[in-house]
Design a protein around this motif. Structure first.
Motif: not given
Length: 91
Positions: A17, A23, A63, A66
């Protein structure tokens, strides 16, 4: 418990990613059900609420999702979740 989870989580390849598009692809393939749709909604909301010179909110959404993909691709975490799931049959 050392047995492999029923769904073969330990054999899933770890997706690379590097971009938001990476993503998106990873969420579609490896995410939990509904993750991709929620990601798009949360990302759009974060971008819409962000000042034009500060996209920290959008970065936080990226974030977080992920991290969800990484959790989904961790055999140890998925085994722990499976072990924590209530057993069949109930009380």
């Amino acid at each position: 418990m050392s047995a492999q989870p029923e769904y073969g989580w330990g054999t899933m390849p770890k997706p690379e990613i590097r971009t938001v598009d990476d993503l998106r692809s990873a969420l579609s393939r490896y995410g939990f059900p509904g993750d991709r749709e929620r990601f798009e909604e949360e990302l759009a909301a974060a971008i819409g609420a962000s000042p034009t010179d500060d996209f920290a909110g959008a970065a936080a959404v990226v974030r977080a999702y992920r991290h969800r993909v990484r959790i989904r691709n961790s055999p140890e975490i998925m085994a722990a979740l499976e072990d924590a799931r209530p057993g069949d049959g109930g009380p």
